[in-house]
Design a protein around this motif. Structure first.
Motif, short mmCIF file in Angstrom:
data_model
loop_
_atom_site.label_atom_id
_atom_site.label_comp_id
_atom_site.label_asym_id
_atom_site.label_seq_id
_atom_site.Cartn_x
_atom_site.Cartn_y
_atom_site.Cartn_z
N LYS A 240 66.35 90.96 52.85
CA LYS A 240 66.96 91.89 52.22
C LYS A 240 68.48 91.70 52.03
O LYS A 240 69.09 92.35 51.15
N VAL A 241 69.13 91.09 52.87
CA VAL A 241 70.44 90.96 52.88
C VAL A 241 70.93 89.51 52.75
O VAL A 241 72.19 89.28 52.48
N ARG A 242 70.11 88.50 52.81
CA ARG A 242 70.60 86.83 52.84
C ARG A 242 70.78 86.86 51.26
O ARG A 242 69.81 87.00 50.60
N VAL A 243 71.85 86.38 50.89
CA VAL A 243 72.03 85.90 49.42
C VAL A 243 72.18 84.26 49.18
O VAL A 243 72.87 83.70 50.30
N ALA A 244 71.39 83.97 48.35
CA ALA A 244 71.22 82.28 47.99
C ALA A 244 71.44 82.21 46.61
O ALA A 244 70.56 82.67 45.98
N PHE A 245 72.35 81.41 46.21
CA PHE A 245 72.62 81.12 44.69
C PHE A 245 72.87 82.66 43.92
O PHE A 245 72.03 82.72 42.74
N GLY A 246 73.44 83.47 44.51
CA GLY A 246 73.73 84.51 43.72
C GLY A 246 72.45 85.79 43.93
O GLY A 246 72.56 86.85 43.06
N ARG A 247 71.63 85.66 44.65
CA ARG A 247 70.16 86.47 44.54
C ARG A 247 69.99 86.44 46.01
O ARG A 247 70.04 85.73 46.80
N TYR A 248 69.55 87.76 46.37
CA TYR A 248 68.83 88.08 47.64
C TYR A 248 67.60 87.15 47.58
O TYR A 248 66.60 87.00 46.93
N ILE A 249 67.30 86.30 48.89
CA ILE A 249 66.23 85.58 49.04
C ILE A 249 64.95 86.23 48.67
O ILE A 249 63.91 85.45 48.55
N GLY A 250 64.80 87.53 49.16
CA GLY A 250 63.75 88.27 48.91
C GLY A 250 63.11 88.38 47.48
O GLY A 250 61.97 88.92 47.51
N SER A 251 64.14 88.00 46.82
CA SER A 251 63.70 88.35 45.17
C SER A 251 62.96 86.96 44.80
O SER A 251 62.51 86.83 43.73
N TYR A 252 62.89 85.86 45.47
CA TYR A 252 62.34 84.85 44.99
C TYR A 252 60.83 84.70 45.16
O TYR A 252 60.31 85.17 46.35
N GLN A 253 60.00 84.22 44.33
CA GLN A 253 58.70 84.28 44.26
C GLN A 253 58.11 83.76 45.64
O GLN A 253 57.11 84.38 46.34
N GLY A 254 58.49 82.62 46.10
CA GLY A 254 58.06 81.70 47.03
C GLY A 254 58.09 82.31 48.09
O GLY A 254 57.31 82.63 49.19
N VAL A 255 59.30 83.37 48.63
CA VAL A 255 59.84 83.90 49.73
C VAL A 255 58.69 85.19 49.80
O VAL A 255 58.22 85.65 50.75
N LYS A 256 58.45 85.79 48.64
CA LYS A 256 57.81 87.09 48.50
C LYS A 256 56.10 86.79 48.63
O LYS A 256 55.83 87.60 49.80
N HIS A 257 55.78 85.52 48.41
CA HIS A 257 54.35 85.49 48.55
C HIS A 257 54.00 85.06 50.00
O HIS A 257 53.20 85.16 50.55
N LYS A 258 55.30 84.16 50.69
CA LYS A 258 55.05 83.82 52.09
C LYS A 258 55.03 85.21 53.10
O LYS A 258 54.29 85.44 53.82
N LEU A 259 56.09 86.10 52.78
CA LEU A 259 55.95 87.42 53.20
C LEU A 259 54.74 88.38 53.23
O LEU A 259 54.00 89.05 54.21
N ALA A 260 54.31 88.39 52.03
CA ALA A 260 52.92 88.86 51.74
C ALA A 260 51.90 88.36 52.68
O ALA A 260 50.92 89.13 53.32
N ASP A 261 51.67 86.75 52.72
CA ASP A 261 50.86 86.32 53.67
C ASP A 261 50.82 86.52 55.21
O ASP A 261 49.86 87.01 55.76
N MET A 262 51.88 86.70 55.44
CA MET A 262 52.37 87.06 56.89
C MET A 262 51.84 88.66 57.19
O MET A 262 51.36 88.86 58.17
N HIS A 263 52.24 89.61 56.04
CA HIS A 263 51.76 90.85 56.39
C HIS A 263 50.18 90.98 56.36
O HIS A 263 49.82 91.77 57.19
N ALA A 264 49.39 90.08 55.57
CA ALA A 264 48.10 90.19 55.48
C ALA A 264 47.57 89.78 56.88
O ALA A 264 46.64 90.35 57.41
#
Length: 354
Positions: A240-264
């Motif tokens: 939620k706070v790390r920015v890469a290439f001008g965007r929070y990394i949590g907004s990238y699809q690859g990161v969101k999918h990985k976090l969803a898998d971890m939550h499951a």
């Protein structure tokens, strides 16, 4: 079947979480075992005596309450002998040794559990401490335990041994004569191990060796659940706070999918641990399958979540200064503590007649 914590259990969880956040934050974890934290843990919360029967000065709680506490100590990566003392307490409640149970409940005794608590006394690792090579002649014990969890901090060793009466449980004063302890270099820097050699060390026979391997699997799975939860919370906060290439990394699809898998994985692990704890307290006939499932699934899932938590931190996660590697190492050490997941998968298949 009850998979949701009661109001009292939620209050217990909140109290332990608040205490550990203040008394043993992650920066302090790196300093290792702190006896003062343990003294407060028992004096203020009475956690050492949580599952000790009331007649021995304990709280008389069930395994469910113990799993609630171990989830929080796991999330905090609490260093020192709390887990192995809990293991020893589980064994001692089966033989009902008044002296040791009272000492643990009052916070005077830190105990370590060594050797296999199920299966043969010679053979592969089936419990904390390595294959047991201890023999007891009634008053003295000889042999070696290759890896005793928190063996340098504990004052009493509780372990199975061979005797003329079969497999018995013995107690040895680790500060007494005939005892040699060697600290081992281990993967997990937050919780050490020791090689313990006994050469005619005075011992007290507590009774027949109890078969508590399933209960230990449940207790360990609770700690692993806490490690998973804390690792996931940490990487979600970072995303939620790390920015890469001008965007929070949590907004990238690859990161969101990985976090969803971890939550499951976390959600499944929590259901498995709650079911296993319920089985230990309410349905002993279901415990073998529940315990085998807990270690077959939760152990591997915990490591995978801790691994992905480290990877998603990027390069900073690989540095010694970051906490990610502490979760990674605790997760791997816990994964193999009661034997690798394949052992529990094979046992589960046997129990289910597959």
């Amino acid at each position: 079947m009850k998979l949701v914590l009661s109001e009292e259990q939620q209050e217990l969880r909140g109290a332990v979480r608040a205490f550990l956040r203040a008394a043993s934050p992650l920066p302090k974890v790196r300093e290792g075992f702190d006896p003062q934290v343990y003294a407060r843990l028992n004096g203020e919360l009475g956690l050492s005596g949580l599952i000790v029967p009331e007649e021995y000065a304990g709280a008389g709680a069930d395994m469910t309450e113990l799993t609630v506490v171990l989830e929080e100590t796991g999330a905090a990566l609490l260093p020192g002998p709390f887990l192995t003392t809990a293991f020893a307490t589980v064994a001692l409640t089966r033989v009902r040794d008044k002296e040791l149970l009272t000492g643990i409940a009052e916070g005077r005794v830190l105990a370590a559990l060594g050797g296999p608590l199920t299966g043969p006394l010679t053979g592969p690792l089936t419990g904390p401490g390595g294959a047991a090579g201890l023999t007891c002649d009634g008053s003295a014990v000889r042999g070696t335990l290759a890896q005793v969890l928190s063996g340098m901090e504990a004052g009493v060793l509780v372990a199975p041994a061979r005797s003329g009466d079969g497999a018995v449980l013995v107690a040895v004063d680790l500060t007494g004569p005939g005892v040699s302890r060697t600290a081992l270099e281990t993967l997990d820097p937050t919780r050490g191990q020791a090689r313990v050699e006994l050469n005619g060390a005075p011992a007290r026979v507590l009774g027949p060796r109890p078969d508590i391997g399933d209960l230990l699997c449940v207790a360990l799975a609770a700690e692993q659940l806490g490690v998973m939860r804390a690792a996931l919370d940490a990487i979600v906060a970072y995303a939620k706070v790390r920015v890469a290439f001008g965007r929070y990394i949590g907004s990238y699809q690859g990161v969101k999918h990985k976090l969803a898998d971890m939550h499951a994985k976390l959600e499944q692990a929590e259901s498995i641990v709650r079911y296993a704890a319920w089985s230990a307290d309410e349905s002993p006939d279901d415990l073998p399958e529940a315990a085998a499932l807990a270690q077959a699934y939760v152990g591997r899932a915990c490591f995978e979540v801790a691994r992905d938590h480290l990877l998603l931190h990027g390069g900073i996660g690989y540095t010694w200064e970051h906490d990610a590697h502490l979760f990674y190492k605790r997760a791997k050490a816990d994964e193999v503590l009661m034997g690798p997941p394949r052992v529990h998968r094979a046992r589960l298949a046997t129990l289910l007649e597959l």
